[in-house]
Design a protein around this motif. Structure first.
Motif, PDB file in Angstrom:
ATOM      1  N   SER A  65       0.950  -1.357  -0.157  1.00 48.77           N
ATOM      2  CA  SER A  65      -0.206  -0.101  -0.093  1.00 48.77           C
ATOM      3  C   SER A  65       1.131   1.278  -0.066  1.00 48.77           C
ATOM      4  N   GLY A  69       3.995  -0.320  -4.339  1.00 49.51           N
ATOM      5  CA  GLY A  69       2.934  -1.094  -4.496  1.00 49.51           C
ATOM      6  C   GLY A  69       1.755   0.074  -5.761  1.00 49.51           C
ATOM      7  N   SER A  70       1.408   1.234  -5.300  1.00 54.31           N
ATOM      8  CA  SER A  70       0.574   2.028  -6.061  1.00 54.31           C
ATOM      9  C   SER A  70       1.292   1.956  -7.290  1.00 54.31           C
ATOM     10  N   GLY A  86       2.967  -8.102  -3.165  1.00 57.40           N
ATOM     11  CA  GLY A  86       3.879  -6.998  -1.615  1.00 57.40           C
ATOM     12  C   GLY A  86       4.925  -7.605  -0.550  1.00 57.40           C
TER      13      GLY A  86
ATOM     14  N   HIS B  14       0.856   7.399   0.824  1.00 51.74           N
ATOM     15  CA  HIS B  14       1.237   6.445   0.744  1.00 51.74           C
ATOM     16  C   HIS B  14       1.328   5.978   2.615  1.00 51.74           C
ATOM     17  N   GLN B  15       2.142   4.947   2.731  1.00 52.29           N
ATOM     18  CA  GLN B  15       2.796   4.702   4.668  1.00 52.29           C
ATOM     19  C   GLN B  15       2.414   5.691   5.014  1.00 52.29           C
ATOM     20  N   ALA B  18      -0.331   7.390   5.340  1.00 49.19           N
ATOM     21  CA  ALA B  18      -1.691   6.322   6.572  1.00 49.19           C
ATOM     22  C   ALA B  18      -1.583   6.372   7.670  1.00 49.19           C
ATOM     23  N   VAL B  46      -6.686   2.382  -6.527  1.00 51.77           N
ATOM     24  CA  VAL B  46      -5.190   2.453  -6.186  1.00 51.77           C
ATOM     25  C   VAL B  46      -5.161   2.861  -4.955  1.00 51.77           C
ATOM     26  N   ALA B  49      -7.390   1.959  -2.209  1.00 48.70           N
ATOM     27  CA  ALA B  49      -7.016   1.175  -0.904  1.00 48.70           C
ATOM     28  C   ALA B  49      -5.172   1.731  -0.196  1.00 48.70           C
ATOM     29  N   ALA B  50      -4.459   2.754  -0.568  1.00 50.06           N
ATOM     30  CA  ALA B  50      -3.299   2.578   0.060  1.00 50.06           C
ATOM     31  C   ALA B  50      -4.183   3.023   1.083  1.00 50.06           C
ATOM     32  N   ASP B  53      -7.133   2.235   7.092  1.00 54.85           N
ATOM     33  CA  ASP B  53      -8.196   1.788   7.464  1.00 54.85           C
ATOM     34  C   ASP B  53      -9.413   2.534   8.667  1.00 54.85           C
TER      35      ASP B  53
END
Lengths: 126, 166
Positions: A65, A69-70, A86, B14-15, B18, B46, B49-50, B53
């Motif tokens: 994520s 990945g994107s 991943g 991205h990480q 998020a 895309v 989804a990144a 949650d």
């Protein structure tokens, strides 16, 4: 099945080199770092690699994520027989290098299986 | 009230966004303001989804983002909203449209042919972006280069001398 590893920094390069140390002969794995790339520019780079390597391909990324990945998903959109995996680790890469005689789908399944099974808690017998 | 975070990042969601931002700040929503991503269903999928949650992610073209942010401003929801744009120019458009912003965090600006100059520790700018960042600063907005909250950062005013006015 062509293979590309895309990671943050240079650890993907080290990963690929470590895998080559284990299997002196083995299928070639290409490497790309996301350092210096925004996500759109990284997607262009991965798209160029995919265009240079016709046929089925697997792109192994560190964080599914994340930008690796994107960018891979954007680059592979609409391209048949391209798998984005991943959580790349050494067992995943080694399984690829040793298994290119297998059908692509079968090899990808095996790579996922080996990579997942490598994550475990190991205890000394008492 | 102003936005919880206004972030410029050419890796979009991205990480770092998020987990590093939404995970450490009291964010109730994440808005990516980006015309091209909002217009393309694959890109929307895309980047949605990144997203985190725990925090709903909205992907909107700039004009829609302005409308949504005005709505949130009226309803008192800006202080729990993180907005991400890809470029300084897009962030400036939001500010020019009247969206209240006290700090702009530049989280990611990587080298490309349009961004040849390293301004600080892996952050690159080209002339248009430098101008846009200075315009944000001229509006009284604190502009800081910082990957995630708590990481070492550097203010724009420490890095760039404003152009001299005759």
């Amino acid at each position: 099945l062509n293979a590309l590893v895309v990671t943050h920094g240079n650890w993907g390069r080290e990963l690929v080199e470590a895998a080559r140390d284990v299997y002196a002969v083995g299928a070639k794995v290409h490497f790309l770092s996301n350092t210096d790339f925004g996500v759109q520019d990284l997607a262009v780079k991965i798209g160029e690699w995919l265009a240079e390597h016709e046929g089925p391909a697997v792109v192994m990324v560190d964080v599914g994520s994340g930008s690796c990945g994107s960018a891979s998903l954007l680059a592979a959109a609409g391209r048949p027989s391209t798998w984005i995996l991943g959580g790349v680790n050494l067992p995943m890469v080694l399984t690829y290098m040793a298994g290119t005689a297998l059908e692509p789908q079968e090899l990808v399944s095996k790579m996922i299986d080996r990579a997942l099974n490598a994550i475990d808690v190991f205890r000394m017998p008492t | 009230m102003s936005l919880l975070m206004a972030r410029i990042d050419d890796r979009l969601i991205h990480q770092q966004v998020a987990d590093g931002c939404c995970g450490s700040l009291p964010a109730k929503r994440l808005i990516l303001a980006h015309d091209a991503v909002a217009a393309d269903s694959v890109s929307r999928t895309v980047f949605r989804a990144a997203g985190p949650d725990s925090t709903p992610t909205e992907i909107l073209p700039l004009t829609e983002a302005v409308r949504r942010l005005r709505q949130l401003d009226t309803a008192g929801g800006l202080e729990s909203t993180i907005v991400v744009t890809e470029t300084a120019e897009d962030m400036l458009r939001l500010v020019e449209a009247g969206i209240p912003v006290s700090t702009v965090t530049v989280g990611g600006m990587h080298r490309n042919p349009h961004r040849p100059d390293e301004i600080w520790a892996g952050f690159f700018v080209g002339p248009p972006e430098r101008r846009a960042l200075l315009q944000l600063q001229d509006r009284g907005i604190h502009v800081v280069f910082q990957t995630v909250p708590g990481a070492p950062g550097r203010a724009l005013r420490e890095l760039v001398e404003p152009p001299r006015r005759e």
